[in-house]
Design a protein around this motif. Structure first.
Motif, PDB file in Angstrom:
ATOM      1  N   ASP A 269       0.851  -1.200   0.000  1.00  0.00           N
ATOM      2  CA  ASP A 269       0.000   0.000   0.000  1.00  0.00           C
ATOM      3  C   ASP A 269       0.882   1.243   0.000  1.00  0.00           C
ATOM      4  OD1 ASP A 269      -2.148  -1.706   0.323  1.00  0.00           O
ATOM      5  OD2 ASP A 269      -2.226  -1.478   2.506  1.00  0.00           O
TER       6      ASP A 269
ATOM      7  N   CYS B 208       1.314   2.905   6.412  1.00  0.00           N
ATOM      8  CA  CYS B 208       0.455   1.877   5.784  1.00  0.00           C
ATOM      9  C   CYS B 208       1.041   0.482   5.940  1.00  0.00           C
ATOM     10  CB  CYS B 208       0.058   2.212   4.359  1.00  0.00           C
ATOM     11  SG  CYS B 208       1.210   2.992   3.343  1.00  0.00           S
TER      12      CYS B 208
ATOM     13  N   HIS C 239      -1.027  -3.971   8.108  1.00  0.00           N
ATOM     14  CA  HIS C 239      -0.843  -4.906   6.985  1.00  0.00           C
ATOM     15  C   HIS C 239      -0.170  -4.222   5.803  1.00  0.00           C
ATOM     16  CE1 HIS C 239      -3.025  -8.330   8.632  1.00  0.00           C
ATOM     17  NE2 HIS C 239      -3.686  -7.410   9.306  1.00  0.00           N
TER      18      HIS C 239
ATOM     19  N   ASP D 125      -3.328  -4.229   2.594  1.00  0.00           N
ATOM     20  CA  ASP D 125      -4.774  -4.345   2.838  1.00  0.00           C
ATOM     21  C   ASP D 125      -5.537  -3.089   2.420  1.00  0.00           C
ATOM     22  OD1 ASP D 125      -3.819  -2.662   4.770  1.00  0.00           O
ATOM     23  OD2 ASP D 125      -5.136  -3.395   6.354  1.00  0.00           O
TER      24      ASP D 125
ATOM     25  N   THR E 107      -5.274  -0.137   3.685  1.00  0.00           N
ATOM     26  CA  THR E 107      -5.516   0.790   4.798  1.00  0.00           C
ATOM     27  C   THR E 107      -4.198   1.221   5.437  1.00  0.00           C
ATOM     28  OG1 THR E 107      -5.544  -0.741   6.690  1.00  0.00           O
ATOM     29  CG2 THR E 107      -7.581  -0.575   5.403  1.00  0.00           C
TER      30      THR E 107
END
Ligand SMILES: CCCCCCCCCCCCC/C=C/[C@@H](O)[C@H](COP(=O)(O)O)NC(=O)CCCCC
Ligand SMILES: Nc1ncnc2c1ncn2[C@@H]1O[C@H](COP(=O)(O)OP(=O)(O)O)[C@@H](O)[C@H]1O
Ligand SMILES: [Ca+2]
Length: 583
Positions: free
Chosen positions: A264, A395, A412, A415, A417
């Motif tokens: 991410d 992130c 994570h 993910d 987010t």
């Protein structure tokens, strides 16, 4: 026995007799006793075979070949525990096999190479390598040429190597040059160097796709080329959090076998458009101040962060701010759920299905990226206002050697987010406790002045009263910037217009540290502290304070696989803490 990708024969390793079997996915050799009964088996997945050579071959420290007719050498990934680090160390395993004839030797090498091609189609053939000769302890060049280049050569990877001569050279190269023919880009350096590659590749991909990076609502196109990181920096957080160890050979082996870890990325915007991207730390307050201070002491190398961290802790600062955030779906995961994002993480795998709903394989990910920021599915923003020691967004876990579980241990990698960590103003000893817990397994969020939220986006602004003071004192905080850079510092006023620091008139206050020259007095005795801090964005100071950041799920891919499950064995403390280890 021989079929297309299968082969079985008797072989000798030293004086011992073995039965070697290649089944396509797996290559193994079993020691036989005098009655031809099986003893110990060594098994290597074909995907983890690095190379096959005729003769007796040594690679490190230098390549030596004794082309004996009836011998072949197989190189492969071998795992060992590090004791101290979270992940597993990979080394180059090497076994020399003797066979009765040259014909059989040629059959083995041909079959093993064919199996490699068939079962490891994602391996890179050609890489663009950038070395920052000044990162970390200034050992980037040596690390690459002595430890990494021989492995790439063994694996048949051709490399175009550029030793950078200035900051942002790698980023500019990626933005301007044709990258056709390169499967991936490798950076030899630290998080700052990784960030250059990240900006270059994301920018280049959006240019090609005709997308505007300045548009906060646009769904960015994931980058088709992988990034490899050979750690040679100061914090090396992205490497540590995605591989689990800081080790150039381990990272080189992940690159060679074509491991793939989505990551991410946060985009950071001000009113006029994109400011930067971030993966490890977007931090205001303490982490911003530490970075600004540390830039004055670059000559100390990685130790500059310890020194500046101590100085900034002692200066005991807190800052007013308004934080707004868009919570992620609490049913999917939580930053307090005590899980760890490990290799093959199920939370991240489910996110891939959510982020790329119509794709059945990674190859088609790039055509069906789901709009993660459509206004109707956004949800409700939450607003908090007050004084903070620090406001951080990451992130991923952002684990690093200084903090083996990281800023947010349950975050994570992929993910979609980020975790927002709010540390409200507190007593110096409370804040020390919070910082100290990053170095142990004690939960840093289990403190009354700390909040953590799993989010999709964050906005930070200054309270109305701070508007006038906003940049009065930023000169004292932007220690690492030269005059020219300081001139670029600008803010977005609450009415939305931009104003230059240079236009804000005279009377800039000195920080207490500058006034007293004594960090103890500065932090503990003086009343006037700076009104604003700066943002640390993966080791770069941002030119704006009022920002909006959103998370782009799985925007880039690294040659990594996340922290391997075997690491759990070494983390007895985690098990005591009741962690559920995600596999
Ligand atoms: C009493 C003990 C205090 C220990 C505090 C430990 C907290 C450590 C958290 C570290 C998070 C690191 C997140 C990564 C940031 C990097 O992107 C950035 C740039 O790295 P590099 O390019 O390699 O120089 N590093 C930092 O901003 C350093 C932060 C250090 C804070 C003490
Ligand atoms: N040749 C160079 N001279 C000066 N700075 C450079 C050079 N190449 C890269 N940089 C910059 O150096 C900064 C720090 O690099 P990095 O490799 O992350 O080391 P460190 O971890 O020690 O900060 C990066 O922001 C990068 O842009
Ligand atoms: Ca994440």
């Amino acid at each position: 026995m021989e079929t297309d990708l299968q082969l079985e024969s008797t072989v000798w390793v030293g004086s011992k007799i073995y039965r070697a079997v290649l089944t396509g996915w797996q290559f193994n050799w079993t020691e036989l006793d005098k009655k031809n009964r099986d003893k110990k088996t060594i098994s290597v997945p074909v995907a983890e075979v690095v190379g096959v050579e005729e003769g007796r071959v040594e690679i490190l420290p230098q390549k030596l070949i004794d082309d004996t007719d009836k011998v072949f050498t197989v190189f492969y990934v071998k795992r060992s525990s590090t004791g101290s680090s979270y992940g597993l160390l990979w080394t180059l395993g090497r076994t020399q096999f003797s066979v009765p004839s040259r014909v059989l030797r040629d059959q083995w090498t041909k079959h093993l190479r064919a199996a490699l091609k068939t079962h490891s189609p994602v391996r890179p053939n050609r890489l663009l390598v950038f070395i920052n000769p000044y990162g970390g302890k200034k050992k980037g060049r040596k690390i690459y040429h002595s430890l990494v280049a021989p492995l790439f050569e063994l694996a048949g990877i051709s490399c175009h190597v550029i030793v950078t001569e200035r900051a942002n050279q790698a980023r500019d190269h990626l933005l301007k040059k044709d990258l056709t023919g390169f499967d991936g880009v490798v950076c030899v350096g630290g998080d700052g160097m990784f960030s250059e590659i990240l900006h270059g590749l994301i920018g280049q991909t959006q240019q090609e796709a005709g997308l505007c990076e300045n548009d906060l609502t646009v769904t960015l196109q994931p980058c088709p080329r992988h990034i490899g990181i050979i750690p040679a920096g100061s914090t090396d957080c992205v490497c540590y959090a995605t591989v689990g160890v800081i080790d150039p050979v381990t990272s080189a082996l992940h690159i060679i076998i074509g491991d793939s870890q989505p990551l991410d990325v946060c985009s950071v915007h001000q009113a006029s458009g994109l400011v930067r991207y971030s993966v490890s730390l977007l931090g205001y307050g303490f982490y911003g101040d530490v970075l600004a201070e540390s830039e004055k002491h670059r000559w100390m190398g990685p130790l500059r962060y310890d020194y500046s961290g101590t100085m900034m802790y002692l200066s005991n600062r807190s800052y007013a701010g308004i934080v707004q955030y868009l919570p992620a779906d609490p049913l999917l995961s939580s930053p307090r759920d005590r899980t760890r994002c490990l290799s093959g993480c199920s939370v991240c795998s489910r996110s891939t299905e959510r982020l790329f709903p119509h794709s059945s394989d990674a190859g088609s990910l790039y055509s069906s990226h789901y709009n993660q920021f459509s206004s109707d599915s956004e949800g409700e923003w939450v607003t908090v206002e007050g004084r903070f020691r620090c406001v951080s967004l990451t992130c991923m876990s952002s684990s690093c050697p200084k903090s083996p579980l990281g800023l947010s241990p349950s975050a994570h990698l992929a993910d979609g987010t980020g975790d927002l960590i709010l540390v409200w103003d507190t007593h110096p000893l409370g804040f020390l406790k919070f910082l100290y817990r990053h170095t142990s397994t004690e939960d840093q969020f289990d403190l009354p002045f700390v909040e953590v939220h799993r989010v999709k986006a964050v906005r930070f602004s200054l309270p109305p009263s701070k508007e006038e003071e906003e940049y009065e004192e930023i000169g004292g905080l932007s220690g690492g910037m030269d005059e020219e850079e300081r001139g670029y510092i600008e803010t977005v006023s609450r009415s939305g217009s931009q104003q230059h620091l240079a236009d804000r008139g005279p009377g800039r206050e000195m920080t207490n540290l500058q006034k007293t020259g004594n960090p103890f007095l500065c932090g503990l005795c003086c009343s006037k502290a700076p009104a604003v801090s700066v943002w640390n964005c993966d080791g770069e100071i941002l030119p704006s304070i009022e920002i909006l950041s959103r998370v782009h799920g799985q925007l880039v891919r690294l040659y990594a696989r996340g922290i391997e499950d075997g690491a759990a064995v070494h983390c007895s403390e985690d098990i005591e803490r009741g962690c559920t280890l995600q596999i």
